[in-house]
Motif scaffolding. Structure first.
Motif, short mmCIF file in Angstrom:
data_model
loop_
_atom_site.label_atom_id
_atom_site.label_comp_id
_atom_site.label_asym_id
_atom_site.label_seq_id
_atom_site.Cartn_x
_atom_site.Cartn_y
_atom_site.Cartn_z
N THR A 139 52.35 20.15 5.37
CA THR A 139 51.98 21.24 4.75
C THR A 139 50.84 21.34 4.05
O THR A 139 50.73 20.22 2.98
N VAL A 140 49.89 21.70 4.22
CA VAL A 140 48.27 21.75 3.71
C VAL A 140 48.71 22.97 2.46
O VAL A 140 48.77 23.90 2.62
N GLN A 141 48.25 22.24 1.28
CA GLN A 141 48.43 23.12 0.18
C GLN A 141 46.75 23.28 -0.53
O GLN A 141 46.00 22.41 -0.29
N VAL A 142 46.45 24.29 -0.72
CA VAL A 142 45.18 24.41 -1.68
C VAL A 142 45.20 24.52 -2.84
O VAL A 142 46.19 24.94 -3.77
N LEU A 143 44.56 23.36 -3.25
CA LEU A 143 44.66 22.98 -4.95
C LEU A 143 43.57 23.67 -5.72
O LEU A 143 44.04 23.70 -6.96
N GLY A 144 42.50 24.02 -5.34
CA GLY A 144 41.62 24.84 -6.36
C GLY A 144 40.45 24.82 -5.33
O GLY A 144 40.36 24.28 -4.14
N ARG A 145 39.03 25.06 -6.03
CA ARG A 145 37.70 25.17 -5.19
C ARG A 145 36.90 24.59 -6.39
O ARG A 145 36.71 25.38 -7.48
N ILE A 146 36.21 23.71 -6.01
CA ILE A 146 35.08 23.22 -6.78
C ILE A 146 33.96 24.29 -7.09
O ILE A 146 33.58 24.94 -6.50
N LYS A 147 33.54 24.34 -8.29
CA LYS A 147 32.59 25.45 -8.85
C LYS A 147 31.13 24.68 -8.39
O LYS A 147 30.74 23.90 -8.85
N LEU A 148 30.56 25.67 -7.46
CA LEU A 148 29.41 25.17 -7.24
C LEU A 148 28.30 26.31 -7.76
O LEU A 148 28.64 27.57 -7.57
N VAL A 149 27.26 25.92 -8.29
CA VAL A 149 26.12 26.61 -8.83
C VAL A 149 24.82 26.73 -8.27
O VAL A 149 24.63 25.34 -7.84
N ASN A 150 23.99 27.53 -8.42
CA ASN A 150 22.54 27.32 -8.14
C ASN A 150 21.63 27.96 -8.75
O ASN A 150 20.92 29.01 -8.65
N PRO A 151 21.54 28.02 -10.42
CA PRO A 151 20.67 28.61 -11.12
C PRO A 151 19.12 28.11 -10.86
O PRO A 151 18.95 27.19 -10.47
N PRO A 152 18.30 28.87 -11.46
CA PRO A 152 16.91 28.57 -11.16
C PRO A 152 16.66 27.23 -11.90
O PRO A 152 17.19 27.09 -12.93
N THR A 153 15.93 26.44 -11.14
CA THR A 153 15.58 25.08 -11.68
C THR A 153 14.68 25.20 -13.29
O THR A 153 14.94 24.36 -13.81
N LYS A 154 13.81 26.38 -13.30
CA LYS A 154 13.28 26.41 -14.53
C LYS A 154 14.22 26.61 -15.69
O LYS A 154 13.62 26.53 -16.79
N SER A 155 15.39 27.24 -15.23
CA SER A 155 16.50 27.35 -16.62
C SER A 155 17.34 26.03 -16.74
O SER A 155 18.06 26.09 -17.62
N LEU A 156 16.87 24.96 -15.99
CA LEU A 156 17.67 23.97 -16.34
C LEU A 156 17.05 22.73 -17.14
O LEU A 156 15.75 22.65 -17.24
#
Length: 245
Positions: A154-171
């Motif tokens: 049985t395959v269980q979904v445990l969560g999802r990694i938070k993936l982001v892509n803010p503007p590079t100038k803001s980092l």
């Protein structure tokens, strides 16, 4: 004459800073997901009594090269790499959200973390992993797994990694090597960011270019030093002439 001293003195300092930045890049050639640092300079006037005829070099804010590094297959299901642009969200040691391209993950004390021991952020906080669970990571960051023993299929979904892509100038890069938004806030998830499972992203530092840059900087340092020596010699001769008069 003193204008040359200002230029040479500031040039020596900024060249040393640039050499330190280049050395740091070379030291991280093998660091997973590392982003090369870029040193830049600008000329500014020196104000004071008399005419503003003097200028000196100062370094501007050190920026980063955000181009992707090469993908390196590992066949480890817990190794992930971000395709093209985007970041993996983690919780820094200060408890705030930070971003990395290093996708070498491990499970410690039932929590999904990176190799630095920082918890990987999910949609609702840390991603918890039950004991004896075999994990699979999807392209959208979904974490699923099968637990050994009963219902092992049985395959269980445990969560999802938070993936982001803010503007590079803001980092901006922190002293810990992680990136954060300049305002300190959390970036919004971006569904367009995709992952590659079983691979890691290498450093984007080009060792050949950095070695050539180090040689160039060493020559610049020598040039500025010789200029200071020349100014010292000329000052000494000027003093001798003034003494004779």
């Amino acid at each position: 004459m003193d204008r040359s001293i200002y230029v040479a003195t500031s040039g020596v300092k900024q060249t040393m800073d640039a050499m330190s930045t280049s050395a740091n890049n070379l030291a991280n050639v093998s660091t997973t997901g590392f982003r090369a640092q870029i040193e830049s300079y600008t000329s500014v006037p020196v104000t004071g009594e008399g005419l503003n005829t003097r200028a000196m070099a100062v370094s501007s804010t050190v920026s980063s090269d955000f181009k992707p590094g090469p993908l390196q297959p590992t066949d480890n299901p817990l190794d992930i790499a971000v395709q093209n642009e985007g970041w993996i969200a983690v919780t820094g040691k200060d408890g705030k959200e930070a971003y990395t391209r290093n996708g070498a993950l491990v499970v410690e004390q039932g929590i999904l973390k990176n190799v630095q021991g920082l918890a990987v952020r999910g949609d609702g906080g840390p991603i918890k992993v039950p004991t004896d669970t075999t994990l699979m990571i999807g392209a959208d960051g979904t974490i699923s797994g099968t637990q050994a023993g009963i219902n092992s299929t049985t395959v269980q979904v445990l969560g999802r990694i938070k993936l982001v892509n803010p503007p590079t100038k803001s980092l901006e890069r922190g002293e810990d090597g992680l990136f954060r938004t300049k305002g300190g806030g959390a970036a919004a998830p971006d569904a367009k960011v995709k992952l590659v499972s079983g691979a890691l992203e290498g450093s984007n530092v080009n060792p050949v270019e950095e070695m050539v840059n180090m040689i160039s900087l060493a020559r610049e340092f020598e040039m500025h030093t010789k200029m200071l020596q020349t100014m010292d010699t000329q000052t000494g001769k000027a003093d001798q002439l003034l003494t004779l008069t």
